[in-house]
Write a protein that holds these residues in place. Structure first.
Motif, PDB file in Angstrom:
ATOM      1  N   PRO A 327       0.828  -1.218   0.000  1.00 33.87           N
ATOM      2  CA  PRO A 327       0.000   0.000   0.000  1.00 33.87           C
ATOM      3  C   PRO A 327       0.860   1.265   0.000  1.00 33.87           C
ATOM      4  O   PRO A 327       1.921   1.314   0.616  1.00 33.87           O
ATOM      5  N   LEU A 328       0.410   2.272  -0.704  1.00 34.54           N
ATOM      6  CA  LEU A 328       1.098   3.563  -0.700  1.00 34.54           C
ATOM      7  C   LEU A 328       0.103   4.666  -0.975  1.00 34.54           C
ATOM      8  O   LEU A 328      -1.052   4.407  -1.303  1.00 34.54           O
ATOM      9  N   SER A 329       0.568   5.918  -0.836  1.00 28.48           N
ATOM     10  CA  SER A 329      -0.295   7.078  -1.051  1.00 28.48           C
ATOM     11  C   SER A 329       0.309   8.002  -2.099  1.00 28.48           C
ATOM     12  O   SER A 329       1.535   8.121  -2.198  1.00 28.48           O
ATOM     13  N   ILE A 330      -0.553   8.626  -2.880  1.00 31.85           N
ATOM     14  CA  ILE A 330      -0.142   9.529  -3.956  1.00 31.85           C
ATOM     15  C   ILE A 330      -0.815  10.875  -3.737  1.00 31.85           C
ATOM     16  O   ILE A 330      -2.006  10.937  -3.400  1.00 31.85           O
ATOM     17  N   THR A 331      -0.063  11.951  -3.924  1.00 32.64           N
ATOM     18  CA  THR A 331      -0.615  13.303  -3.833  1.00 32.64           C
ATOM     19  C   THR A 331      -0.471  13.991  -5.188  1.00 32.64           C
ATOM     20  O   THR A 331       0.597  13.949  -5.782  1.00 32.64           O
ATOM     21  N   VAL A 332      -1.560  14.600  -5.665  1.00 33.07           N
ATOM     22  CA  VAL A 332      -1.528  15.286  -6.958  1.00 33.07           C
ATOM     23  C   VAL A 332      -1.753  16.782  -6.731  1.00 33.07           C
ATOM     24  O   VAL A 332      -2.459  17.190  -5.809  1.00 33.07           O
ATOM     25  N   PRO A 333      -1.137  17.627  -7.557  1.00 33.49           N
ATOM     26  CA  PRO A 333      -1.194  19.079  -7.319  1.00 33.49           C
ATOM     27  C   PRO A 333      -2.557  19.685  -7.653  1.00 33.49           C
ATOM     28  O   PRO A 333      -3.311  19.162  -8.465  1.00 33.49           O
ATOM     29  N   THR A 334      -2.839  20.810  -7.015  1.00 37.11           N
ATOM     30  CA  THR A 334      -4.045  21.595  -7.286  1.00 37.11           C
ATOM     31  C   THR A 334      -3.642  22.893  -7.986  1.00 37.11           C
ATOM     32  O   THR A 334      -2.461  23.204  -8.122  1.00 37.11           O
ATOM     33  N   SER A 335      -4.630  23.663  -8.415  1.00 35.22           N
ATOM     34  CA  SER A 335      -4.362  24.981  -9.013  1.00 35.22           C
ATOM     35  C   SER A 335      -5.539  25.895  -8.699  1.00 35.22           C
ATOM     36  O   SER A 335      -6.668  25.435  -8.499  1.00 35.22           O
ATOM     37  N   LEU A 336      -5.269  27.191  -8.645  1.00 37.24           N
ATOM     38  CA  LEU A 336      -6.304  28.178  -8.317  1.00 37.24           C
ATOM     39  C   LEU A 336      -6.869  28.765  -9.609  1.00 37.24           C
ATOM     40  O   LEU A 336      -6.129  29.277 -10.449  1.00 37.24           O
ATOM     41  N   VAL A 337      -8.189  28.684  -9.757  1.00 42.15           N
ATOM     42  CA  VAL A 337      -8.881  29.221 -10.933  1.00 42.15           C
ATOM     43  C   VAL A 337      -9.636  30.476 -10.494  1.00 42.15           C
ATOM     44  O   VAL A 337     -10.530  30.405  -9.644  1.00 42.15           O
ATOM     45  N   LEU A 338      -9.256  31.631 -11.056  1.00 46.33           N
ATOM     46  CA  LEU A 338      -9.860  32.898 -10.638  1.00 46.33           C
ATOM     47  C   LEU A 338     -11.023  33.290 -11.537  1.00 46.33           C
ATOM     48  O   LEU A 338     -10.931  33.231 -12.758  1.00 46.33           O
TER      49      LEU A 338
END
Length: 344
Positions: A327-338
């Motif tokens: 088992p492992l964990s993955i983090t994906v990036p976010t972005s700000l939409v104005l």
């Protein structure tokens, strides 16, 4: 003898394929089940024989032979109505369905909000009816989580599972960074009394988005005023109730960061009733950048939660777990939409 449906003709079997290909029954079985130690020549011969004979696998027989069902459960631990009201769940479900279809796997949708539903879910999932579980909206302290872990069912959650970080694999957006970017945008716009409508604190999303909010204020030398923080349950109604409470507690607020688009949407009629213009008097930023955000009046600035990528990664990671990987964990990036509720 089995027959092809609607034709009355005998259905081709693995032995027919073996005879046509000039190989053993065991070799055909290894090719069909994707196992190693089969020569490229034998693989080609078997595939050509399958085409010539018109053989199709019997899924029930294959499940008995391989110990796998070919089915994956999408398990939502929220009330049924939220599946249709919260756009995020629909986006996740669509993405998971597409990813499973591409892998020729069957999707089973399960709702487990009440104790009775949770009990039935554990019984069904422990019975070998599915190869794994895609867990959506898990809450820390829910006994369902420990029951699934004890049953040794491969699980991948959408978002980290508090208390089970080392036992349940997960795919999560970088919610802390996304929340911090939203608050930093509001600070750059000149806002100083920024309130927050937080999500449930028994979910990783609620915890991480609140942490991003407080860390952004602290990094800019501003105090974290607990009066400016209220808690919702992701819903439109809780956003409206939270906004009414914030106007009572901090009437001089000049911005609101809501931990979901649905809660942000709930603030708008309350602000209008109070005579507060958005964004003239109060800037507003949500989280998720769901389909709802662009349809609001004014259109909502929001942190984009990359649910399409998350759903694909969840299915991929579950495949690795079913194959026996750790088992492992993955983090994906976010972005700000104005958008207009808090423009650049």
């Amino acid at each position: 003898m089995p027959t092809s449906p609607g034709t009355g003709r005998k259905r081709p079997t693995i032995r027919d394929v073996a005879r046509e290909a000039g190989v053993s029954y065991a070799t055909v079985s290894r090719v069909l089940n994707g196992r190693e130690w089969v020569s490229p020549e034998s693989v080609r011969a078997v595939r050509d024989a399958i085409t010539r004979t018109g053989y199709t696998a019997n899924p029930h027989a294959r499940s008995l032979a391989t110990g796998r069902s070919g089915s994956i459960a999408f398990l939502l631990t929220e009330p049924q109505h939220l599946l249709f009201e919260d756009p995020n769940f629909a986006v996740l479900l669509r993405g998971v369905a597409q990813a499973l279809s591409a892998r020729e796997l069957t999707l089973i949708l399960m709702i487990a909000a009440s104790p009775e539903e949770r009990g039935r879910a554990v019984t069904y999932l422990s019975g070998g009816h599915v190869d794994g579980v895609l867990l959506v909206s898990p809450h820390s302290g829910d006994p369902l989580l420990s029951q699934l872990v004890r049953a040794e069912i491969p699980i991948v959650a959408c978002g980290k599972v508090l208390g089970h970080e080392t036992t349940i694999s997960s795919v999560a957006a970088d919610e802390w960074a996304g929340a911090r970017s939203a608050v930093e945008h509001l600070l750059a716009a000149g806002c100083r009394r920024i309130a927050h409508i937080a999500g449930p604190q028994d979910t990783s999303g609620g915890v991480e988005r609140l942490r991003g909010y407080t860390d952004a204020l602290t990094a800019h030398g501003l105090p974290v005023d607990q009066a400016a923080i209220v808690h919702g349950d992701w819903s439109h109604e809780s956003g409206a109730a939270g906004m009414r409470e914030l106007l009572r507690r901090v009437p001089d607020l000049d911005a609101v960061f809501a931990a979901s688009d649905s809660m942000a949407a709930g603030t708008l009629p309350v602000l209008r009733e109070a005579g507060r213009d958005v964004p003239g008097d109060v800037r507003l930023v949500g989280f998720d950048d769901s389909g709802l955000a662009a349809t609001l009046h004014p259109p909502l600035s929001s942190v984009r939660n990359p649910l399409d990528r998350i759903s694909e990664e969840m299915v991929r990671l579950l495949g690795e777990l079913v194959a026996g990987r750790t088992p492992l964990s993955i983090t994906v990036p976010t972005s700000l939409v104005l958008r207009e509720s808090s423009p650049a």
